[in-house]
Write an enzyme that holds these catalytic residues in place. Sequence first.
Site, PDB file in Angstrom:
ATOM      1  N   HIS A  55      73.019  32.078   2.923  1.00  0.00           N
ATOM      2  CA  HIS A  55      72.882  30.559   2.619  1.00  0.00           C
ATOM      3  C   HIS A  55      72.245  30.004   3.601  1.00  0.00           C
ATOM      4  O   HIS A  55      72.671  29.696   4.880  1.00  0.00           O
ATOM      5  CB  HIS A  55      74.397  30.049   2.411  1.00  0.00           C
ATOM      6  CG  HIS A  55      74.589  28.537   2.252  1.00  0.00           C
ATOM      7  ND1 HIS A  55      75.036  27.768   2.634  1.00  0.00           N
ATOM      8  CD2 HIS A  55      73.851  28.134   0.913  1.00  0.00           C
ATOM      9  CE1 HIS A  55      74.899  26.449   1.967  1.00  0.00           C
ATOM     10  NE2 HIS A  55      74.063  26.714   0.947  1.00  0.00           N
ATOM     11  N   HIS A 103      66.753  21.659   4.339  1.00  0.00           N
ATOM     12  CA  HIS A 103      68.130  21.578   3.418  1.00  0.00           C
ATOM     13  C   HIS A 103      67.662  20.486   2.352  1.00  0.00           C
ATOM     14  O   HIS A 103      68.047  20.601   1.285  1.00  0.00           O
ATOM     15  CB  HIS A 103      69.161  21.347   4.176  1.00  0.00           C
ATOM     16  CG  HIS A 103      70.281  20.754   3.565  1.00  0.00           C
ATOM     17  ND1 HIS A 103      70.867  21.490   2.425  1.00  0.00           N
ATOM     18  CD2 HIS A 103      71.102  19.697   3.554  1.00  0.00           C
ATOM     19  CE1 HIS A 103      71.827  20.808   1.833  1.00  0.00           C
ATOM     20  NE2 HIS A 103      72.159  19.903   2.542  1.00  0.00           N
TER      21      HIS A 103
END
Length: 351
Positions: free
Chosen positions: A28, A70
């Site tokens: 991730h 992100h």
Amino acid sequence: MLKLIGVLALALSPVVAAAQDGPLIIAHRGASGERPEHTLAAYERAIDQGADYIEPDLVVTKDLVLVARHENEIGGTTDVATRDEFRDRRRSKMVDGELISGWFAEDFTLAELRILRAKERLPGIRPANTRFDGLYSVPTFADIVTLVRAKEAETGRTIGIYPELKHPTFLLQDAGIDMVDLLVAELRRSGFDGADDAIFVQSFEVEVLKRLDRMLDVKLVQLVKDTGGPADLPGVTYANMLSPSGLADIAAYADGIGAPVPLLLGPAGTALPLIDQAKQAGLQVHVWTVRKENAFLPEQLRGSGGPAQTGCDESLYATIASTGIDGVFTDDPGRMAAPDPTNNTVCMGGG
């Protein structure tokens, strides 16, 4: 209830073999529990630890280059706020219904972004990662592909890439930037179109995935949450999309769903019906996100100490694996690829 922040994983395939028996391990944002997220260092660390896939979140520059952050707001993940030359770039934008203030990737050229350096997004939880602040630049998607190809040549492994398009409808409407076209061009140029399970594309939006389904031969994953709905379909809720008829609709354009833990596991760790319902619709099931720190774990899996201390993420992973879930996103792929059974001794009862 788990405190989770987002994104997904993928099922076993003949192209990319799982690092161990069980769900595929998806890094991730890279090994983001050990390095600042979305840096080449984080991705390489994850690959070296045995991750089956690395996951870059993609945003875009003013001059139409896909880069990994992100969010399109980059104040939290770079040192842009300390750069006097970019002080006047601070903006406020309504992104998918939320007012966000800061600095946005789409207002910078790639050359300008290259000046910036990445920093740890969660310094209070991951203070050890702050020692890497200022070392790494913002990578392009092409940089990530180059890294993966080099690591494949070094290791002899096939390493999957699992990008997420961030806020594509907002960027199309606000800046006239079509991320779908940009990604399609990149994937074709990089040889991923038709590359079986070496590439998976994910989005919380629906029409984006439908367009990609018409344009590319790649696996697609519909991301869902336990609240709200897709930004590109006002009035549609994820709850409706996860009904049996909604899952059948998803299966017409996607290959899997990516859901947070509370949608897939009950408080006692039992499998919830959505897992079987999705599989009956022909969809793979991927779960996000396993993190090692107490702050992100359910109470019964927290270890001693405060929010930044390590809890029993390996127990959560073992529970996930027992349900038949096809893949798991984790910030610490090394802990999932080679779990430490002695860690379970601190798991029960909290800390």
